[in-house]
Motif scaffolding. Structure first.
Motif, PDB file in Angstrom:
ATOM      1  N   ASN A  55       4.344  -5.773   4.119  1.00  0.00           N
ATOM      2  CA  ASN A  55       4.899  -6.621   5.028  1.00  0.00           C
ATOM      3  C   ASN A  55       5.620  -6.375   6.095  1.00  0.00           C
ATOM      4  O   ASN A  55       6.900  -6.774   6.447  1.00  0.00           O
ATOM      5  CB  ASN A  55       5.628  -8.075   4.110  1.00  0.00           C
ATOM      6  N   GLY A  56       5.414  -4.970   6.483  1.00  0.00           N
ATOM      7  CA  GLY A  56       6.285  -4.224   7.756  1.00  0.00           C
ATOM      8  C   GLY A  56       7.351  -3.752   7.226  1.00  0.00           C
ATOM      9  O   GLY A  56       7.981  -3.065   7.806  1.00  0.00           O
ATOM     10  N   ARG A  57       7.625  -3.536   5.835  1.00  0.00           N
ATOM     11  CA  ARG A  57       8.880  -2.902   5.307  1.00  0.00           C
ATOM     12  C   ARG A  57       8.244  -1.626   4.457  1.00  0.00           C
ATOM     13  O   ARG A  57       7.147  -1.516   4.159  1.00  0.00           O
ATOM     14  CB  ARG A  57       9.414  -3.854   4.060  1.00  0.00           C
ATOM     15  N   LEU A  58       8.986  -0.682   4.991  1.00  0.00           N
ATOM     16  CA  LEU A  58       8.727   0.907   4.210  1.00  0.00           C
ATOM     17  C   LEU A  58       9.819   0.929   3.053  1.00  0.00           C
ATOM     18  O   LEU A  58      11.020   1.639   3.311  1.00  0.00           O
ATOM     19  CB  LEU A  58       8.656   1.832   5.326  1.00  0.00           C
ATOM     20  N   HIS A  59       9.274   1.028   1.868  1.00  0.00           N
ATOM     21  CA  HIS A  59      10.107   1.604   0.637  1.00  0.00           C
ATOM     22  C   HIS A  59       9.941   3.062   0.407  1.00  0.00           C
ATOM     23  O   HIS A  59       8.577   3.259   0.285  1.00  0.00           O
ATOM     24  CB  HIS A  59       9.727   0.506  -0.303  1.00  0.00           C
ATOM     25  N   ARG A  60      10.753   3.704   0.497  1.00  0.00           N
ATOM     26  CA  ARG A  60      10.492   5.184   0.194  1.00  0.00           C
ATOM     27  C   ARG A  60      11.104   5.620  -1.230  1.00  0.00           C
ATOM     28  O   ARG A  60      11.879   5.054  -1.920  1.00  0.00           O
ATOM     29  CB  ARG A  60      11.304   6.025   1.333  1.00  0.00           C
ATOM     30  N   ARG A 118       0.892  -1.124  -0.157  1.00  0.00           N
ATOM     31  CA  ARG A 118      -0.062  -0.107   0.005  1.00  0.00           C
ATOM     32  C   ARG A 118       1.007   1.126  -0.035  1.00  0.00           C
ATOM     33  O   ARG A 118       1.812   1.435   0.834  1.00  0.00           O
ATOM     34  CB  ARG A 118      -0.764  -0.097   1.188  1.00  0.00           C
ATOM     35  N   PHE A 119       0.487   2.311  -0.802  1.00  0.00           N
ATOM     36  CA  PHE A 119       1.084   3.693  -0.754  1.00  0.00           C
ATOM     37  C   PHE A 119       0.527   4.338   0.110  1.00  0.00           C
ATOM     38  O   PHE A 119      -0.615   4.250   0.409  1.00  0.00           O
ATOM     39  CB  PHE A 119       0.830   4.260  -1.945  1.00  0.00           C
ATOM     40  N   VAL A 177       6.393  10.111  -0.205  1.00  0.00           N
ATOM     41  CA  VAL A 177       5.347   8.676  -0.373  1.00  0.00           C
ATOM     42  C   VAL A 177       6.272   7.569   0.198  1.00  0.00           C
ATOM     43  O   VAL A 177       7.608   7.441  -0.160  1.00  0.00           O
ATOM     44  CB  VAL A 177       5.269   8.619  -1.833  1.00  0.00           C
ATOM     45  N   LEU A 178       5.652   6.837   0.925  1.00  0.00           N
ATOM     46  CA  LEU A 178       6.160   5.430   1.027  1.00  0.00           C
ATOM     47  C   LEU A 178       5.290   4.224   0.541  1.00  0.00           C
ATOM     48  O   LEU A 178       4.040   4.444   0.295  1.00  0.00           O
ATOM     49  CB  LEU A 178       6.099   4.994   2.672  1.00  0.00           C
TER      50      LEU A 178
END
Length: 398
Positions: free
Chosen positions: A313-318, A222-223, A308-309
């Motif tokens: 699964n608990g990971r935050l890609h930025r 999810r964004f 925006v992130l």
């Protein structure tokens, strides 16, 4: 679970502090520190070296896209607009296919016939508005009032159609929001803009873009867009200053032109001189409108991507966008000037040039392997909302 939530919250706070006050700049932030516990009595961990992230790029050719664009234009004219639906799909497939992320291109899966049906309905609505405007102004105003509540539905349907027909590595994007969810950002945003005489418009745009981003999905990821309304005001303020400076410059050029013409020809060519001055003023205002408008649009996109992130699964890609105000102004001012000088024929080249600039200044810093993102089932799609967004020139800001 509580430990993960606190770590994710720390990461969001870090990126918010990192980008607070930034309008067209970007910076890097290592989120691994937020995920690691700090023990009392031990030295603070040193920041890990930053990698280069995953890059976006564009591999298309201006000449190839010009051929697609000119054929689409000619066939749309010859078929009274019917071919425009097929032309849109053809253009989108080229642009999406040559827009690449981490070495893979995007895919566009919209169907021309579905788009044509949606546009036919929108054409009937616009025709009804035109007829009532001429013969029944009261009914015309009533129709606009009746169409206003449809705005949230149009937005949701448009985003759902666009994202669900976009893929990367055979996996589709999605938009998961209801019409009622869009009432607040768009109807309330419109009311705020009117009541504040336009002062609240940047805040309304910020609220609307957060709604669009926060309901976008890629598979099971999810964004999320963090709050940054202040940066939106900075974009509009700087654009207003640029517009004022351009108007002063154009006024100086116009005054200089009038003075030179008056001294050289006195009163013999005054009519022609005034006509030429009017044309020059119109072209300068058009140039300013075309360039400043695009600078604002990309400036807002720059702020948006830096907040925006992508949570999976608990990971935050930025994401990180590094477009600059000077770069945007040079890009769009030259594009607008060349498009005007070529009577519009440079438009496809300008579009690709702008797209390449945006993508080359956009990166993603993944917190984990992206293969962990899994696809989710999609429901049925409709092109009516997307056609409505095009028909009413609705700027969704994405």
């Amino acid at each position: 679970m509580l430990q993960f939530k606190s770590a994710a919250a720390l990461a969001r706070q870090n990126i918010h502090r990192c980008h607070k006050g930034a309008i067209m700049t970007s910076s890097s932030q290592d989120y691994t520190l937020a995920m690691e516990p700090v023990r009392i009595g031990q030295p603070a961990p040193q920041p890990a070296p930053q990698d280069d992230g995953l890059s976006f790029s564009f591999s298309g050719s201006g000449a190839a896209y010009f051929r697609i664009w000119i054929v689409n234009l000619l066939l749309s004219i010859l078929t009274l607009g019917i071919y425009s639906a097929w032309g849109k799909v053809r253009s989108h497939r080229y642009l999406y296919g040559h827009s690449r992320f981490a070495g893979a291109g995007f895919g566009y899966h919209g169907k021309p016939l579905a788009i044509l049906k949606g546009r036919a309905l929108i054409f009937l609505v616009l025709l009804l508005l035109a007829v009532t405007q001429k013969y029944s102004p009261g009914l015309h105003a009533l129709l606009y009032l009746l169409l206003l509540p449809a705005l949230p539905w149009v937005v949701v349907m448009a985003m759902r159609f666009r994202l669900r027909n976009t893929s990367w590595r055979q996996m589709r994007f999605n938009f998961r929001a209801s019409t009622m969810d869009a009432v607040g950002p768009f109807i309330l945003g419109l009311i705020i803009t009117v009541l504040t005489l336009g002062i609240g418009y940047p805040y309304a745009r910020h609220m609307q873009q957060r709604f669009l981003v926060n309901n976008a999905w890629f598979g099971n990821a999810r964004f999320e867009m963090l709050k940054c309304a202040g940066d939106y005001y900075r974009v509009y303020f700087r654009a207003s200053v640029l517009g004022l400076l351009m108007m002063l410059l154009f006024g100086f050029i116009g005054g200089l032109y009038s003075s030179i013409i008056g001294q050289l020809f006195h009163q013999r060519l005054s009519v022609f001189a005034l006509l030429a001055l009017g044309i020059l003023a119109y072209l300068m205002l058009l140039l300013m409108w075309m360039s400043i408008g695009q600078v604002v649009r990309d400036g807002l996109a720059n702020v948006m991507w830096n907040h925006v992130l992508l949570e999976s699964n608990g990971r935050l890609h930025r994401f990180e966008s590094s477009m600059t105000l000077r770069g945007l102004m040079n890009l769009h001012a030259s594009n607008a000037l060349l498009t005007m000088l070529t009577l519009g024929l440079y438009y496809p080249f300008a579009k690709l040039r702008a797209l390449r600039y945006r993508l080359e200044h956009l990166k993603m810093f993944p917190d984990d392997d992206l293969d962990a993102i899994r696809a989710r089932p999609q429901s049925s799609r409709s092109a009516l909302g997307d056609a409505a967004a095009d028909g009413f020139e609705l700027d969704l800001g994405l």
